[in-house]
Design a protein around this motif. Structure first.
Motif, PDB file in Angstrom:
ATOM      1  N   THR A  59      55.053  32.014  36.690  1.00 27.77           N
ATOM      2  CA  THR A  59      55.074  31.488  35.496  1.00 27.77           C
ATOM      3  C   THR A  59      55.785  30.597  35.500  1.00 27.77           C
ATOM      4  OG1 THR A  59      56.595  32.946  34.775  1.00 27.77           O
ATOM      5  CG2 THR A  59      54.685  33.236  34.333  1.00 27.77           C
ATOM      6  N   LEU A 100      56.423  40.147  20.275  1.00 28.24           N
ATOM      7  CA  LEU A 100      55.180  40.033  19.258  1.00 28.24           C
ATOM      8  C   LEU A 100      54.317  39.698  19.886  1.00 28.24           C
ATOM      9  CD1 LEU A 100      54.817  41.209  16.740  1.00 28.24           C
ATOM     10  CD2 LEU A 100      55.042  38.338  16.203  1.00 28.24           C
ATOM     11  N   SER A 124      56.853  42.691  33.126  1.00 28.38           N
ATOM     12  CA  SER A 124      58.024  42.362  34.394  1.00 28.38           C
ATOM     13  C   SER A 124      57.214  41.248  34.613  1.00 28.38           C
ATOM     14  CB  SER A 124      58.201  43.535  35.353  1.00 28.38           C
ATOM     15  OG  SER A 124      57.581  43.902  35.988  1.00 28.38           O
ATOM     16  N   VAL A 125      55.794  41.562  35.159  1.00 22.93           N
ATOM     17  CA  VAL A 125      55.354  40.538  35.615  1.00 22.93           C
ATOM     18  C   VAL A 125      55.053  39.151  35.183  1.00 22.93           C
ATOM     19  CG1 VAL A 125      53.341  39.502  37.076  1.00 22.93           C
ATOM     20  CG2 VAL A 125      53.771  41.659  36.711  1.00 22.93           C
ATOM     21  N   ILE A 126      55.620  38.967  33.943  1.00 23.36           N
ATOM     22  CA  ILE A 126      55.517  37.770  32.875  1.00 23.36           C
ATOM     23  C   ILE A 126      57.043  37.756  32.670  1.00 23.36           C
ATOM     24  CG2 ILE A 126      53.365  37.547  32.077  1.00 23.36           C
ATOM     25  CD1 ILE A 126      54.505  38.510  29.349  1.00 23.36           C
ATOM     26  N   SER A 127      57.848  38.371  33.441  1.00 28.92           N
ATOM     27  CA  SER A 127      59.713  37.808  33.060  1.00 28.92           C
ATOM     28  C   SER A 127      59.833  38.447  32.145  1.00 28.92           C
ATOM     29  CB  SER A 127      60.411  36.116  33.549  1.00 28.92           C
ATOM     30  OG  SER A 127      58.451  35.363  32.764  1.00 28.92           O
ATOM     31  N   PHE A 130      56.812  31.705  18.719  1.00 28.70           N
ATOM     32  CA  PHE A 130      55.918  32.538  18.223  1.00 28.70           C
ATOM     33  C   PHE A 130      56.755  34.120  18.753  1.00 28.70           C
ATOM     34  CE2 PHE A 130      52.097  34.738  17.906  1.00 28.70           C
ATOM     35  CZ  PHE A 130      51.494  35.131  17.125  1.00 28.70           C
ATOM     36  N   ASP A 131      57.449  34.315  18.946  1.00 30.26           N
ATOM     37  CA  ASP A 131      57.937  35.584  19.694  1.00 30.26           C
ATOM     38  C   ASP A 131      57.153  35.821  20.953  1.00 30.26           C
ATOM     39  OD1 ASP A 131      60.373  37.118  18.743  1.00 30.26           O
ATOM     40  OD2 ASP A 131      58.999  38.714  19.624  1.00 30.26           O
ATOM     41  N   VAL A 175      53.069  27.560  12.401  1.00 30.15           N
ATOM     42  CA  VAL A 175      52.433  26.692  13.846  1.00 30.15           C
ATOM     43  C   VAL A 175      52.076  25.525  13.305  1.00 30.15           C
ATOM     44  CG1 VAL A 175      53.340  28.235  15.131  1.00 30.15           C
ATOM     45  CG2 VAL A 175      51.488  28.274  14.449  1.00 30.15           C
ATOM     46  N   PRO A 233      64.052  32.817  32.112  1.00 30.92           N
ATOM     47  CA  PRO A 233      64.057  33.525  33.755  1.00 30.92           C
ATOM     48  C   PRO A 233      62.397  33.449  33.538  1.00 30.92           C
ATOM     49  CG  PRO A 233      64.718  34.846  32.120  1.00 30.92           C
ATOM     50  CD  PRO A 233      64.233  33.645  31.621  1.00 30.92           C
ATOM     51  N   THR A 234      61.619  33.066  35.424  1.00 28.70           N
ATOM     52  CA  THR A 234      60.783  32.163  34.891  1.00 28.70           C
ATOM     53  C   THR A 234      60.330  33.459  36.497  1.00 28.70           C
ATOM     54  OG1 THR A 234      61.166  30.253  36.626  1.00 28.70           O
ATOM     55  CG2 THR A 234      60.338  30.339  33.868  1.00 28.70           C
ATOM     56  N   THR A 235      59.496  33.738  36.821  1.00 30.29           N
ATOM     57  CA  THR A 235      58.747  33.944  38.003  1.00 30.29           C
ATOM     58  C   THR A 235      57.897  32.821  38.851  1.00 30.29           C
ATOM     59  OG1 THR A 235      56.447  34.674  37.382  1.00 30.29           O
ATOM     60  CG2 THR A 235      58.293  36.354  37.062  1.00 30.29           C
ATOM     61  N   SER A 265      54.097  23.551  29.199  1.00 30.60           N
ATOM     62  CA  SER A 265      53.999  23.812  28.150  1.00 30.60           C
ATOM     63  C   SER A 265      55.266  23.708  26.944  1.00 30.60           C
ATOM     64  CB  SER A 265      54.180  25.088  28.314  1.00 30.60           C
ATOM     65  OG  SER A 265      55.217  26.307  27.555  1.00 30.60           O
ATOM     66  N   GLY A 302      54.975  33.342  11.896  1.00 27.45           N
ATOM     67  CA  GLY A 302      54.285  32.379  12.809  1.00 27.45           C
ATOM     68  C   GLY A 302      52.824  31.410  13.056  1.00 27.45           C
ATOM     69  N   ALA A 323      51.133  29.551  25.280  1.00 24.15           N
ATOM     70  CA  ALA A 323      52.573  28.627  24.836  1.00 24.15           C
ATOM     71  C   ALA A 323      51.488  26.912  24.953  1.00 24.15           C
ATOM     72  CB  ALA A 323      53.599  28.759  26.029  1.00 24.15           C
ATOM     73  N   TYR A 324      50.280  26.215  25.226  1.00 23.13           N
ATOM     74  CA  TYR A 324      49.822  25.710  25.653  1.00 23.13           C
ATOM     75  C   TYR A 324      49.232  25.490  23.812  1.00 23.13           C
ATOM     76  CZ  TYR A 324      49.850  24.615  30.284  1.00 23.13           C
ATOM     77  OH  TYR A 324      50.525  24.664  31.568  1.00 23.13           O
ATOM     78  N   MET A 382      62.754  37.870  16.248  1.00 23.01           N
ATOM     79  CA  MET A 382      61.605  38.365  15.668  1.00 23.01           C
ATOM     80  C   MET A 382      62.209  39.085  14.249  1.00 23.01           C
ATOM     81  SD  MET A 382      59.182  41.003  17.562  1.00 23.01           S
ATOM     82  CE  MET A 382      58.877  42.599  15.519  1.00 23.01           C
ATOM     83  N   PHE A 390      49.438  37.986  31.106  1.00 19.99           N
ATOM     84  CA  PHE A 390      49.572  36.003  30.689  1.00 19.99           C
ATOM     85  C   PHE A 390      48.628  35.520  30.152  1.00 19.99           C
ATOM     86  CE2 PHE A 390      49.756  37.345  35.929  1.00 19.99           C
ATOM     87  CZ  PHE A 390      51.338  36.688  36.021  1.00 19.99           C
ATOM     88  N   THR A 426      54.001  26.778  34.490  1.00 19.91           N
ATOM     89  CA  THR A 426      52.745  26.795  32.666  1.00 19.91           C
ATOM     90  C   THR A 426      54.272  27.146  32.008  1.00 19.91           C
ATOM     91  OG1 THR A 426      52.975  29.004  33.475  1.00 19.91           O
ATOM     92  CG2 THR A 426      50.904  27.390  33.690  1.00 19.91           C
ATOM     93  N   PHE A 448      62.265  41.342  31.150  1.00 19.75           N
ATOM     94  CA  PHE A 448      63.353  42.633  31.830  1.00 19.75           C
ATOM     95  C   PHE A 448      63.243  44.224  31.334  1.00 19.75           C
ATOM     96  CE2 PHE A 448      65.411  38.426  32.754  1.00 19.75           C
ATOM     97  CZ  PHE A 448      65.351  38.438  34.227  1.00 19.75           C
ATOM     98  N   ASN A 460      51.735  35.274  27.356  1.00 18.88           N
ATOM     99  CA  ASN A 460      52.852  34.466  27.632  1.00 18.88           C
ATOM    100  C   ASN A 460      52.375  33.735  27.477  1.00 18.88           C
ATOM    101  OD1 ASN A 460      55.580  34.312  29.105  1.00 18.88           O
ATOM    102  ND2 ASN A 460      55.090  34.244  31.338  1.00 18.88           N
ATOM    103  N   VAL A 461      51.470  32.825  28.618  1.00 18.45           N
ATOM    104  CA  VAL A 461      52.011  31.810  29.159  1.00 18.45           C
ATOM    105  C   VAL A 461      50.545  30.384  28.136  1.00 18.45           C
ATOM    106  CG1 VAL A 461      51.038  30.134  31.406  1.00 18.45           C
ATOM    107  CG2 VAL A 461      52.117  32.106  31.529  1.00 18.45           C
ATOM    108  N   THR A 501      64.288  34.836  38.280  1.00 14.28           N
ATOM    109  CA  THR A 501      64.286  36.130  37.712  1.00 14.28           C
ATOM    110  C   THR A 501      65.141  36.934  38.162  1.00 14.28           C
ATOM    111  OG1 THR A 501      62.693  36.850  38.553  1.00 14.28           O
ATOM    112  CG2 THR A 501      62.336  36.782  36.534  1.00 14.28           C
ATOM    113  N   LEU A 547      49.955  26.898  20.803  1.00  9.61           N
ATOM    114  CA  LEU A 547      51.156  26.634  19.858  1.00  9.61           C
ATOM    115  C   LEU A 547      51.841  25.467  20.439  1.00  9.61           C
ATOM    116  CD1 LEU A 547      52.642  30.305  20.102  1.00  9.61           C
ATOM    117  CD2 LEU A 547      50.675  29.513  18.552  1.00  9.61           C
TER     118      LEU A 547
END
Lengths: 429, 339
Positions: free
Chosen positions: B85, A295, A370-373, A291-292, B12, B80-82, B92, B8, A282-283, B1, A275, B88, A375, A278-279, B40, A285
């Motif tokens: 997520t 990665l 899969s939880v952080i969307s 940022f891939d 930034v 896709p978001t759950t 963001s 990166g 993002a705040y 990538m 999390f 945020t 696939f 992923n999340v 998703t 950056l």
């Protein structure tokens, strides 16, 4: 002698021929009786388990045997089955490529990840089967990450070449400076490589010697699990060794950095780190920077796995008798030599089951993305496939397929590690 | 990538200053694509098809916005978001607009600092039970075990409803619709509760849909709509009026089939002309081309077309328009005038 005959009516004078044991004491009958019906409790248990197994088989076997393999939606399956029980494997035939490669990877390029996958076996062969594969092959192993990157992500050939050149530059600087001190060589090499990468970043490589590029977010399915698993396991072993040695170091700063890192990472669930990747990142950056995501996830999973592997290897180091360290010192070997030649080969051998355990666990944990969307295989099943109008409601067939794919991989890894343990066994048992 | 991977973190910092100042509209135009947050996977609302193209009712809104802003309904990056997520990702700046069957609530609008630009689907929470249970009203569900998705407003609504009616229940928490189906069919719970549209979608996948009934009570209001970030009202206006254009188009009988014709030929109806950009300068006022609405309608069709194609009565989901009919037909779908 003759009175014996006089006293008894009959005396056997020669051995009977050997007879087979009675029917109930041999073969299958004996085995069944001993193993299944040896006492009242066992008999009851046997019958009970037998009934349960039959019950399960009666549901599962027709379900599998009646399975429908062609059709374009769940209602097609139901029509074909006409009310009978049966699996709807048609979803696998139609969406198999999506399960393997995700739903966005261009289908005309499937051969590229496939080639990368096959080359993976060539690349790891010299590492896994050192005795049987010529060590020259290690050159290919060193090149493999760049080849695989080029095949899977595409784009300009110069990108992986420049990345490789950065390593070469770093190594060159290291060899120049290492004579003065190891630290100078190490950091000099690191900075040289970084400087090279940053400078080469300004080169307009876009489109030169390029094959069709594929974005990270287009990568999915079992391919994503394999990429994450392979990359993170192979990166986390060197990091884990460094952390384990650092934790044993007599230099307090290095020791405490390693202890804090290991304890912190081990105290946090992997899903939390994902999390963050992923999340939360993002705040931090700035908006618009990309940022891939793969990665970011690789960095987080690698950190997680290295902390665990460090502890496994520390166990191996602790298991070595003190005499081994002292023997290495008394031979006049310096720290690096004693570790490389005496301590680590023994410690790593002890640690193999533990490392494989972490690797298998980690590979399965990659489904958490899969939880952080993202696939991955499970993400594909839970998201796009089961939410499509055609396949909504199909459940067991998909997870059965996912389970099989993972089982094949993990069982392979585990069999290899058992073989390796036998191979490396030096005691006389 | 690509090479950026290696740079990166270094690069930034330098880019931060330049990017932050631009408005969302400028960002989208500079990027050449719209970043749209979607589910998703939710049947009928957002889901990739066998070719990997996104389809659905919420996806249609994304396509309309992209067509209005960039003139190209395919210039979209779907993110896709759950349920966990989605907020945020929007806050963001990873996505420009979130069109993901999100309920408009007070706290999401104010405390989370988002701007709901409208409602594209009026939903409400309902219950589904097996017919053989003989239950005909949600009031008879006292003591029942109920399957419920965690982390959603439905969980809270359920607690409210049962407390209000002084009944007990036992919740069976589950993660996704798909798991809920399995649990419900396996008899792990007596009833399944979620948005009525979701219930219809789930029921449609059952082998014998008629063995299950959706109870008449709707226990909550779930107005679903697209949302954007606070602080860029111009961008909010664009998304709001794109949605309104789709609604108004249905009211004015403009469809994806005839929109180009009407825009070229002109009509006698001044409001239609203003919407289609042949009269007045509405497009200019929100910083878009004059044919923005034509593009939006041509991209995915008007509101009614979107509804029929993705979730309407001819699809497996088979939802009736109900509250989501035009106001002229007794529904709540209503666009402010284009003037």
């Amino acid at each position: 002698m003759s009175d014996t005959h006089a006293q008894f009516a009959f005396v056997r004078s020669k051995m009977l021929p050997e007879a087979p044991p009675p029917a109930s004491e041999r073969g299958a009958a004996k085995w069944v009786r001993q193993n299944f019906f040896s006492s009242t409790i066992n008999t009851v248990m046997t019958i009970f388990v037998f009934v349960v197994v039959i019950q399960i088989a009666l549901t599962v076997v027709p379900w599998l045997a009646n399975g429908v393999w062609s059709g374009s939606s769940l209602s097609d399956c139901r029509e074909a089955l006409a009310g009978e029980t049966g699996a709807c494997f048609a979803v696998l035939s139609e969406r198999w490529n999506q399960l393997l490669f995700g739903f966005q990877y261009p289908s005309e390029l499937y051969w590229r990840p496939l080639a990368a996958f096959l080359l993976l076996f060539v690349a790891i062969a010299p590492v896994l089967f050192q005795k049987y594969v010529p060590s020259k092959m290690l050159i290919f192993t060193a090149l493999y990450p760049f080849i695989a990157f080029f095949l899977i992500w595409g784009g300009s050939l110069l990108t992986p070449v420049l990345a490789l050149a950065g390593f070469v530059v770093g190594y060159f600087v290291y060899t120049k400076l290492v004579a003065q001190s190891f630290a100078l060589g190490f950091f000099g090499g690191l900075f040289a490589a970084l400087a090279f990468w940053i400078l080469s970043g300004y080169l307009p490589v876009e489109g030169i010697l390029a094959i069709e590029p594929v974005e990270s977010r287009e990568i999915g399915g079992f391919m994503l699990n394999l990429i994450l698993g392979t990359v993170c396991v192979s990166l986390s072993i060197p990091f884990g060794i460094a952390l384990a040695l650092g934790r044993q170091s007599s230099m307090p700063i290095i020791k405490w950095i390693c202890v804090v890192f290991i304890e912190f990472i081990r105290g946090v669930p992997l899903i939390t780190l994902l999390f963050v990747a992923n999340v939360v990142l993002a705040y931090f950056l700035p908006p618009g920077t990309n940022f891939d995501l793969i990665l970011r996830v690789i960095i987080m999973i690698t950190m997680f796995a290295s902390a665990y592997i460090a502890e496994v290897i520390r166990g191996g180091l602790a298991a070595l008798p003190r005499g081994q360290y002292e023997a290495a010192n008394s031979l006049g070997l310096d720290y690096a030599q004693s570790m490389r030649l005496i301590i680590l080969p023994q410690a790593l051998k002890i640690s193999i089951p533990g490392i494989v355990n972490v690797a298998v666990g980690l590979f399965k944990d990659t489904t958490l993305v899969s939880v952080i969307s993202m696939f991955d295989l499970v993400g594909m099943i839970r998201g796009p496939i089961s939410s499509s109008q055609e396949w909504n409601g199909v459940y067991w067939e998909l997870f059965l397929a996912a389970g099989l794919l993972f089982f094949v991989t993990c069982y392979g890894i585990s069999q290899y590690s058992q073989w390796l343990e036998r191979e490396l066994r030096t005691d006389h048992r | 990538m690509r090479k950026t991977v290696f740079l990166g973190t270094v690069a930034v910092a330098g880019m931060a200053a330049g990017m932050a100042a631009a408005t969302t509209l400028e960002d989208v135009k500079a990027r050449g694509s719209l970043n749209c947050g979607v589910n998703t996977g939710l049947v009928g609302f957002a889901s990739p098809n066998a070719n990997g193209e996104w389809e659905g009712f919420d996806v249609g809104v994304c396509r309309a916005v992209a067509a209005a802003v960039l003139g190209d309904p395919t210039a979209i990056q779907f993110v896709p978001t759950t349920g966990k997520t989605r907020f945020t990702a929007l806050a963001s700046g990873e996505i420009d607009v979130l069109a993901r069957n999100t309920t408009w609530t007070f706290s999401r609008d104010t405390d989370l600092k988002f701007e709901f630009v409208g409602i594209n689907y009026y939903d409400g929470q309902g219950f589904m039970v097996p017919k053989e249970l003989g239950v005909t009203s949600a009031k008879e569900l006292g003591g029942a075990t109920i399957c419920i998705q965690t982390g959603t407003t439905t969980e809270l609504n359920l607690a409210d409803y049962f407390r209000k009616n002084n009944m007990d229940y036992e919740p069976v928490p589950i993660e996704t619709d798909n798991e809920a189906q399995q649990q419900y069919l396996a008899g792990a719970c007596d009833a399944y509760t979620t948005d009525a549209s979701g219930l219809a979608a789930v029921r449609a996948t059952f082998e014998n849909p008629s063995d299950h009934v959706i109870l008449p009570e709707i226990v909550s209001k779930e107005p679903l709509g697209p949302l954007v970030r606070h602080g860029d009202s111009e961008w909010g206006d664009i998304v709001r009026w794109t949605l309104n254009a789709l609604v108004a188009a249905e009211e004015l009988n403009i469809s994806s089939a005839n929109v180009k014709e009407l825009a070229e030929a002109g009509t006698d109806n001044p409001e239609m002309n203003r919407l289609l950009g042949t009269e007045g300068n509405l497009g200019e006022m929100i910083g878009l081309e004059s044919d923005w609405a034509v593009n939006a309608i041509a991209a995915a069709g008007n509101y009614g077309e979107l509804f029929e194609k993705n979730i309407g009565e001819n699809t497996p989901i088979g939802l009736a328009r109900g509250l989501n009919a035009q106001w002229t037909e007794g529904g709540l779908i209503y666009s402010p005038p284009f003037r």
